[in-house]
Design an enzyme around this catalytic site. Structure first.
Site, short mmCIF file in Angstrom:
data_model
loop_
_atom_site.label_atom_id
_atom_site.label_comp_id
_atom_site.label_asym_id
_atom_site.label_seq_id
_atom_site.Cartn_x
_atom_site.Cartn_y
_atom_site.Cartn_z
N TRP A 257 -7.93 -3.33 8.61
CA TRP A 257 -6.98 -2.32 8.12
C TRP A 257 -6.27 -1.76 9.34
CZ3 TRP A 257 -6.69 -2.37 2.97
CH2 TRP A 257 -7.79 -2.90 2.26
N ASP B 118 0.86 -1.19 0.00
CA ASP B 118 0.00 0.00 0.00
C ASP B 118 0.89 1.23 0.00
OD1 ASP B 118 -2.31 1.81 0.46
OD2 ASP B 118 -3.35 -0.03 0.95
N ASP C 2 -9.03 -0.58 -5.79
CA ASP C 2 -9.91 0.38 -5.11
C ASP C 2 -9.30 1.78 -5.07
OD1 ASP C 2 -7.93 -0.83 -3.40
OD2 ASP C 2 -8.83 0.26 -1.72
N GLU C 3 -10.20 2.75 -4.97
CA GLU C 3 -9.86 4.13 -4.63
C GLU C 3 -8.69 4.70 -5.42
OE1 GLU C 3 -11.14 4.69 -0.07
OE2 GLU C 3 -9.23 3.64 -0.30
N HIS D 32 -3.15 3.19 -4.44
CA HIS D 32 -2.52 2.67 -3.21
C HIS D 32 -1.13 2.11 -3.50
CE1 HIS D 32 -5.90 3.11 -0.38
NE2 HIS D 32 -6.68 2.84 -1.41
#
Ligand code: ACM
Ligand code: ZN
Length: 751
Positions: free
Chosen positions: A464, A186, A322-323, A259
């Protein structure tokens, strides 16, 4: 005749009140028989050769728990006092199922696969755990509801070493979980050694310092302490083998295209601007992501994935997805060139191009991808499995288009949120997920037509670790929510029962105590709810907590309860609007806080409410009548009074039994970033005096104030008319996340 004997025996056992053994997850079928099997020094384990590994495992755990001298034997015939493990391929059992029969003279465990034997061993261990060396005689037929039963762990935000990962895997295995989703990379750290790109761990594995406190705190403060760590490939191989012996498949997650800042810090040519980049030291994202225009990105990722596939033999590779912030792509000449040459519409389609290209590569090596639900945006890669985290919507869309789905909605599966009242807990990610809410979770949404149910292959808990700094804290967040999730995923839906689970939980917590593993002892929060007796049209309030035998005292005059206040034993009749104040008592003192709610009795509570557009009803956070229960949703971590409407407008119809005089009404909407809820574009209210013909009396326009969390009251004057019915409509707005926009609504208060 034999059948009759069992029935008679059972009734005798019931008379004598022998408790059912505490097995979690609850088995599909368990018949208690008479007597006990006693494990002693001459008990032998016999096994068919194809389950030697499981026999060794059983011997090891029994030796650790009960009997150090127990011997493992392969084929010596013995008359009694044995535990037999038998793989019988002819046995008609679902995958992973087992049949366990304990009698006074021996124990038979049969399954069609070694995995089934392993699951049966976990049940046997719990039988031994809950009753010592005397194992109660039982006949258990058992198999899982879902094939995918997972637990996730983020090791990028905080690093947990190889020994702890094995402990985590053991906790999962004991509850028959079978997939470990390992979030290895990440923005805040790259944790997996890649031989071809040593900087990934040497540079990307370490950050300069870490944010202190919550990511929303202002001003930001940092601890000034370098932080990092990574797993060597040798450690990874060892962990993969360890997991395999416990029938757990590891799914590595290599995040892309977002990420990814730790990788960019190591190899700046992977980013659109070319850097330099640092490994992120805070929890909020930075805009830099893998460049989707440069070929180097794909060459790099394919090389990384080659090493990942060599380390992790399982079918699935999780590619994140994601994101992904798109701003760098919008400004990058390489990315814009890719959009042109590939005839893509926009950056969402560029993301889809990225994921599909990686999928093609992994498919060509015989692997499948899993991605978070953002991979639906811009078009889903053809063979992808979708992990639906932003509610159920993405999962529903994916299932309807024939893709496998792993449900992981934030509201039910994020174990990094609070599990008890926040003022007594470690700092955590916002959100409130107590044990009973995990327990009532169902991965299959009610409104998903049954022909698509088989696409929901299961679900998982997620942790997380932004705010989880050490193993004690991690264990605390995990347990016992993991046990609730295990039961959600294994036990048939109709056999789930919260009371039964609570009764069995004590034995599991003892097991954790024995292993010195941390857990939350449950919430001392008191839920204040109401109930309506529809026949008498009377209202009651109820006080509930997760404590097994709570001593709760309450007042109705606004004062703090004392040891002489009324003890709560059953629902309390409500005469009018009442302020209820309640607290737990231990040793004559209030324990962990005072809870207060005002119950506003109003005429709307007597109406019959019809709610339309229940597209995602299972995501809803409480019981059906929460919109007219006399209780307002509060701006706290606990959202139990709110109803959520994902990607749909809000529309309700209230019918009164007789024409009813009404002066005005209010309705509350909330903006709550955690569930992508924002205020509606507008609200309209219509009334009818015959229940059929309506006319609109007001339309209220509204702005959004997101992303900060707020509540807004919409008020309408009805002017003392006698009405038979009322309609309320609220228009959902498209929030900044293109795929998800919800309305969070509470009490329709009618005066
Ligand atoms: C996620 O929580 N961003 C998958
Ligand atoms: Zn670019």
């Amino acid at each position: 005749m034999r059948y009759c004997f069992i029935i008679i025996t059972l009734s005798i056992l019931t008379l004598h009140g022998r408790e059912a053994p505490a097995i979690i997850p609850r088995p599909v079928e368990m018949v208690q028989l008479e007597g006990y099997f006693s494990i002693n020094q001459s008990t032998q384990i016999i096994y068919t050769p194809d389950c030697k590994q499981e026999a060794d495992y059983l011997q090891k755990i029994l030796a650790a728990d009960t009997n150090p001298n127990l011997v493992s034997l392969s084929s010596t015939p013995v008359q009694s006092n044995f535990i037999s493990l038998e793989i019988n391929k002819a046995l008609h059992m679902p995958e992973e199922g087992y049949l366990l029969i304990v009698t006074e003279s021996n124990i038979h465990l049969q399954a069609a696969t070694a995995h089934g034997i392993f699951n049966g061993i976990q049940t046997l261990r719990q039988l031994a755990d809950s009753s010592g060396p005397l194992i109660p005689a039982v006949r258990i037929t058992d198999y899982p509801r879902f094939p995918y039963r997972g637990m996730h762990l983020d090791v990028a935000r905080h690093f947990f070493n190889a020994d702890f990962i094995k402990k985590y895997i053991d906790l999962m295995a004991e509850l028959k979980m079978n997939h470990f989703h390992w979030h290895l990379t990440d923005e805040q750290g790259w944790r997996l050694e890649i031989k071809k790109y040593p900087n990934l761990t040497q540079t990307g594995g370490f950050r300069k310092e870490t944010l202190i406190g919550h990511s929303l705190d202002f001003p930001e403060r940092y601890d000034g302490i370098p932080y990092g760590g990574f797993y060597t490939q040798q450690e990874i191989r060892d962990i993969v083998r360890y997991a395999k012996e416990r029938h757990i498949t590891i799914i590595p997650e290599i995040e892309m295209p977002g990420h990814s800042r730790a990788a960019l810090a190591a190899y700046p040519d992977l980013g659109c601007t070319g850097g330099p980049y640092d490994v992120n030291t805070r929890w909020r994202r930075k805009p830099d992501v893998f460049c989707a225009g440069r070929e180097f990105t794909f060459e790099f990722l394919e090389n990384v994935l080659d090493e990942v596939m060599a380390l992790f033999p399982g079918l699935y590779i999780h590619i994140g997805g994601d994101e992904c912030l798109k701003e760098r792509w919008q400004e990058c000449e390489f990315c814009q060139n890719r959009i042109r040459t590939e005839n893509l519409k926009d950056e969402h389609e560029l993301q889809s191009y990225f994921i599909t290209r990686i999928e093609k590569y992994l498919n060509s090596k015989g692997r499948h991808i899993i991605g978070w639900d953002e991979i639906l945006e811009g078009g889903l890669a053809p063979n992808a499995t979708v992990m639906s985290w932003r509610g159920f919507t993405g999962g529903i869309t994916a299932a309807k288009s024939g893709h496998n789905v792993i449900m992981a909605p934030v509201e039910y599966t994020y174990f990094n949120t609070y599990q008890a009242q926040p003022e007594y807990e470690f700092l955590a990610f916002q959100g409130y997920l107590p044990l009973n809410k995990v327990y009532r979770y169902d991965p299959v949404p009610e409104n998903l037509p049954s022909e698509y149910h088989h696409y929901i292959i299961g679900s998982q808990g997620n942790i997380w670790t932004e705010y989880i700094k050490n193993t004690d804290q991690l264990e605390y967040m995990l347990n016992p929510r993991l046990a609730a999730m295990a039961e959600v995923l294994w036990t048939p839906r109709e056999m789930k029962n919260w009371q039964s689970f609570q009764n069995r939980l004590g034995s599991y917590l003892n097991h954790l105590d024995n292993k010195e593993i941390k857990y939350s002892s449950g919430s001392f929060k008191i839920d204040i709810t109401t109930a309506r007796d529809t026949i008498e049209n009377r209202y009651y309030f109820l006080l509930n907590s997760e404590q097994p035998d709570p001593v709760i005292r309450f007042t109705t005059d606004g004062t703090v309860p004392t040891t002489s206040s009324q003890l709560y034993t059953s629902p309390v009749f409500l005469k009018n609007t009442t302020q209820v104040t309640a607290a737990h008592f231990q040793k004559g003192k209030i324990y962990r806080g005072v809870f207060q709610k005002t119950i506003n009795l109003h005429v709307g509570m007597s109406a019959t409410l019809k709610v339309f557009n229940f597209t995602d009803s299972t995501y809803n956070q409480s019981e059906d009548n929460v919109l007219i229960d006399g209780l307002y949703g509060e701006k706290k971590f606990d959202n139990d009074n709110w109803q959520i409407f994902e990607n749909s407008d809000f529309s309700v119809h209230m019918d009164f039994a007789t024409p009813t005089e009404i002066s005005d009404m209010t309705i509350n909407f909330a903006e709550y970033s955690m569930v992508w809820a924002s205020f509606p574009e507008f609200v309209t209210v219509s009334i009818s005096d015959d229940g059929e013909n309506f006319h609109e009396i007001q339309k209220i326009m509204s702005d959004t104030i997101a992303p900060v969390d707020h509540i807004k009251t919409f008020s309408v004057t009805v002017n003392s008319q006698k009405i038979k019915a009322l309609k309320i409509f609220a228009k959902n707005r498209v929030y900044k996340q293109p795929a998800l926009s919800s309305l969070l609504v509470d009490e329709i208060f009618v005066k």
